[in-house]
Design an enzyme around this catalytic site. Structure first.
Site, PDB file in Angstrom:
ATOM      1  N   ASN A  17      78.970  33.065  28.341  1.00  0.00           N
ATOM      2  CA  ASN A  17      79.750  32.047  29.042  1.00  0.00           C
ATOM      3  C   ASN A  17      78.925  30.619  28.698  1.00  0.00           C
ATOM      4  O   ASN A  17      77.600  30.759  28.764  1.00  0.00           O
ATOM      5  CB  ASN A  17      80.111  32.359  30.230  1.00  0.00           C
ATOM      6  CG  ASN A  17      78.941  32.617  31.206  1.00  0.00           C
ATOM      7  OD1 ASN A  17      78.041  33.349  30.804  1.00  0.00           O
ATOM      8  ND2 ASN A  17      79.157  32.614  32.492  1.00  0.00           N
TER       9      ASN A  17
ATOM     10  N   CYS B 238      88.881  37.186  33.595  1.00  0.00           N
ATOM     11  CA  CYS B 238      89.542  36.039  34.337  1.00  0.00           C
ATOM     12  C   CYS B 238      90.956  36.112  33.819  1.00  0.00           C
ATOM     13  O   CYS B 238      90.995  36.622  32.819  1.00  0.00           O
ATOM     14  CB  CYS B 238      89.024  34.706  34.399  1.00  0.00           C
ATOM     15  SG  CYS B 238      89.302  33.803  32.888  1.00  0.00           S
TER      16      CYS B 238
ATOM     17  N   CYS C 157      84.249  31.153  28.983  1.00  0.00           N
ATOM     18  CA  CYS C 157      83.878  32.352  29.397  1.00  0.00           C
ATOM     19  C   CYS C 157      83.337  33.172  28.106  1.00  0.00           C
ATOM     20  O   CYS C 157      83.898  32.858  27.094  1.00  0.00           O
ATOM     21  CB  CYS C 157      84.988  33.430  29.955  1.00  0.00           C
ATOM     22  SG  CYS C 157      85.628  32.561  31.621  1.00  0.00           S
TER      23      CYS C 157
ATOM     24  N   GLU D 254      83.932  36.194  27.049  1.00  0.00           N
ATOM     25  CA  GLU D 254      85.178  36.951  26.286  1.00  0.00           C
ATOM     26  C   GLU D 254      85.724  35.990  25.354  1.00  0.00           C
ATOM     27  O   GLU D 254      86.080  36.283  24.141  1.00  0.00           O
ATOM     28  CB  GLU D 254      86.216  37.460  27.351  1.00  0.00           C
ATOM     29  CG  GLU D 254      85.641  38.480  28.479  1.00  0.00           C
ATOM     30  CD  GLU D 254      85.086  37.893  29.771  1.00  0.00           C
ATOM     31  OE1 GLU D 254      84.584  36.698  29.512  1.00  0.00           O
ATOM     32  OE2 GLU D 254      85.462  38.552  30.714  1.00  0.00           O
TER      33      GLU D 254
END
Ligand code: THU
Length: 140
Positions: free
Chosen positions: A43, A92, A54, A56
């Site tokens: 992140n 998220c 983020c 991901e």
């Protein structure tokens, strides 16, 4: 076969690269492509807050920008900087939606506490009835 320990290890390592001067919540991710290659991410926060990215999505955008479009699994490790142990860190909603763009229902989301301690979910479990590219194809 997915080497989940290896993927979790890479996600854990990537926590050291997190740029988190505001939250001090460090997340690492390791994304396994169908061709066996792995793209990692962390992140990256911002003084204006909203431009933060983020771990991901960092991994996905690195992979897609290198021409990868097919994915098998992602390992995610996140927790407060300096914490003695990690809790499971779920992606998220925005990251789940980015996964939905490129991945099918059986895409594996591996939440890691350590190399050996992890939980596995499918994208269908974490984003049921999602909206994806095929919804825009329908001629109704
Ligand atoms: N964060 C991630 O990178 N991935 C997650 O799965 C959850 C949250 C980041 C965003 C922000 O930099 C920090 O963690 C605290 O929310």
């Amino acid at each position: 076969m997915i080497n989940r320990e290896n993927l979790c290890g890479k996600a854990l390592e990537m926590r050291d690269r997190a740029y988190t001067p505001y939250s001090h919540f460090n997340v690492g991710a390791a994304l396994l492509c169908k061709d066996g290659s792995i793209y990692t991410g962390c992140n990256i926060e911002n003084a204006a807050y909203t431009p933060s990215n983020c771990a991901e999505r960092t991994a996905f955008f690195k992979a897609v920008s290198e021409g990868k479009l097919e994915f098998t699994a992602i390992a995610i490790a996140g927790g407060q900087e300096g914490a003695e142990s990690l809790e499971y860190c779920a992606p998220c909603g925005v990251c789940r939606q980015v996964m939905r763009e490129f991945c099918g229902d059986s895409f594996e989301i591996i939440l890691a506490k350590s190399r050996e301690e992890y939980q596995i979910f499918t994208l269908a479990e974490l984003l049921p009835m999602g909206f994806g590219p095929e919804n825009l194809d329908k001629k109704m």
